[in-house]
Design a protein around this motif. Structure first.
Motif, PDB file in Angstrom:
ATOM      1  N   ASN A 134       0.821  -1.202   0.000  1.00 29.54           N
ATOM      2  CA  ASN A 134       0.000   0.000   0.000  1.00 29.54           C
ATOM      3  C   ASN A 134       0.862   1.262   0.000  1.00 29.54           C
ATOM      4  O   ASN A 134       0.601   2.213  -0.736  1.00 29.54           O
ATOM      5  CB  ASN A 134      -0.910  -0.005   1.233  1.00 29.54           C
ATOM      6  N   GLN A 150      -8.190  -2.448   8.737  1.00 26.90           N
ATOM      7  CA  GLN A 150      -8.842  -3.535   8.008  1.00 26.90           C
ATOM      8  C   GLN A 150      -9.546  -3.018   6.757  1.00 26.90           C
ATOM      9  O   GLN A 150      -9.493  -3.645   5.694  1.00 26.90           O
ATOM     10  CB  GLN A 150      -9.832  -4.255   8.929  1.00 26.90           C
ATOM     11  N   GLU A 151     -10.173  -1.861   6.887  1.00 32.47           N
ATOM     12  CA  GLU A 151     -10.874  -1.295   5.731  1.00 32.47           C
ATOM     13  C   GLU A 151      -9.901  -0.817   4.667  1.00 32.47           C
ATOM     14  O   GLU A 151     -10.081  -1.085   3.475  1.00 32.47           O
ATOM     15  CB  GLU A 151     -11.758  -0.130   6.189  1.00 32.47           C
ATOM     16  N   GLN A 152      -8.855  -0.132   5.077  1.00 35.63           N
ATOM     17  CA  GLN A 152      -7.929   0.460   4.113  1.00 35.63           C
ATOM     18  C   GLN A 152      -7.110  -0.588   3.378  1.00 35.63           C
ATOM     19  O   GLN A 152      -6.840  -0.457   2.180  1.00 35.63           O
ATOM     20  CB  GLN A 152      -6.996   1.440   4.823  1.00 35.63           C
ATOM     21  N   SER A 207      -7.803  -4.035   3.383  1.00 39.44           N
ATOM     22  CA  SER A 207      -8.513  -5.310   3.217  1.00 39.44           C
ATOM     23  C   SER A 207      -7.798  -6.420   3.979  1.00 39.44           C
ATOM     24  O   SER A 207      -7.595  -7.528   3.474  1.00 39.44           O
ATOM     25  CB  SER A 207      -8.638  -5.672   1.728  1.00 39.44           C
ATOM     26  N   TRP A 208      -7.422  -6.083   5.193  1.00 39.01           N
ATOM     27  CA  TRP A 208      -6.745  -7.029   6.091  1.00 39.01           C
ATOM     28  C   TRP A 208      -7.790  -7.666   6.986  1.00 39.01           C
ATOM     29  O   TRP A 208      -8.487  -6.976   7.728  1.00 39.01           O
ATOM     30  CB  TRP A 208      -5.707  -6.296   6.932  1.00 39.01           C
ATOM     31  N   HIS A 209      -7.905  -8.983   6.908  1.00 40.45           N
ATOM     32  CA  HIS A 209      -8.926  -9.684   7.674  1.00 40.45           C
ATOM     33  C   HIS A 209      -8.271 -10.825   8.453  1.00 40.45           C
ATOM     34  O   HIS A 209      -8.035 -11.903   7.898  1.00 40.45           O
ATOM     35  CB  HIS A 209     -10.016 -10.214   6.742  1.00 40.45           C
TER      36      HIS A 209
END
Length: 306
Positions: free
Chosen positions: A210, A283-285, A287-289
């Motif tokens: 990122n 998590q939103e920025q 897409s970490w889950h």
């Protein structure tokens, strides 16, 4: 990318190296010993000999890479102010090499002291606290102010998983073994956040990619971007102590705050701190889950008490 990684053979660093290699990146890991070098070779990474106090090794490692992850830290709490200065100097040294380039730099910090007593979020930038002299974030911000693509990963107090020997959970386990009780302070309702080492490793990769792809305007490159390695934002220390007690077959007991220092020693502050941490924005920025075992699952599965 060719990624230079400090701390590459540590508990978290080995997972970062594997995550990067699995994603198609090339890795050069800092190694201070033959055993560390062999570990990197066996993993499929290149070896860069040196250590965090060998500034020339840091310069040459950063100069030959497309990106740098600084995950190394000397975990010697008997000389904590000194090793904090080593960490700060390492960040500044690497940052000078990257200045004027477009290469990303990921630095490691922690969530515990971001906003004690209330939920820590990525947008909170705490002032430097002389009582806790680690200045990783301040050093990263200074590097970012020179135009380097810099991000900070704040790790939870517990980064857990197989192979964890020197983290905060092993400290609590060792104290419980020594004292014959697994203790918490007061009602034990103070919170820690936690993350599995494999989820943390994926976060480093996503943050690196990122940071490399972001279009950073000059007016936004003044401060590092913060990401939180927090899969579980709030676990009570009482639950942690009770899980440890069950595994060791010792009672979980409450200590009065004035008795904590004698029981926990230098670790008393961390045993009593309330430091929940959110990762919603991370998590939103990115897409970490997080998908791996929880902290209590790892404790209950016996990985800390075998």
């Amino acid at each position: 990318m060719r990624v230079f990684v400090t701390g590459a053979t540590g508990f978290i660093g080995t997972a970062i190296v594997q995550e990067l290699l699995s994603a198609g990146h090339q890795v050069s890991g800092l190694a201070r010993s033959d055993a560390s070098a062999r570990k990197l070779i066996d993993a499929g990474a290149a070896v860069h000999r040196g250590n965090l106090e060998d500034l020339e090794s840091l310069r040459s490692g950063a100069a030959s890479a497309d990106a740098v992850i600084h995950a190394g830290f000397i975990h010697d709490f008997t000389r904590f102010p000194e090793v904090c200065r080593v960490d700060q100097t390492a960040i500044e040294t690497i940052g000078k090499v990257l200045t004027g380039s477009d290469r990303p730099f990921v630095v490691t910090s922690g969530t515990a002291l971001v906003s004690p007593g209330k939920l820590a979020t990525e947008d909170i930038i705490p002032a430097f606290n002389p009582a806790w002299p680690r200045a990783s974030e301040q050093a990263a911000d200074a590097v970012a102010a020179t135009g380097v693509r810099t991000s900070v990963i704040r790790l939870s107090p517990s980064v857990h998983g197989d192979g964890d020997q020197y983290g905060f959970i092993p400290i609590l386990v060792n104290i419980a073994r020594e004292k014959g009780v697994s203790a918490y302070v007061g009602e034990g309702l103070n919170h820690w956040s936690a993350v599995h080492r494999l989820d943390a490793a994926r976060l480093y990769r996503l943050a690196l990619e990122n940071t490399a792809s972001n279009d950073l305007a000059s007016d936004t490159a003044i401060q590092s971007t913060r990401f939180h390695g927090s899969a579980e934002e709030a676990i009570t220390v009482r639950k942690i102590a009770e899980a440890i007690g069950r595994q060791l077959h010792v009672p979980a007991v409450s200590l009065a705050p004035e008795a904590a220092a004698e029981h926990f020693g230098w670790f008393a502050h961390m045993a009593a701190i309330d430091c929940p941490a959110s990762s919603s924005r991370t998590q939103e920025q990115l897409s970490w889950h997080p998908a791996h075992a929880t902290l209590l699952d790892d404790i209950e599965n016996g990985i800390y008490t075998r």
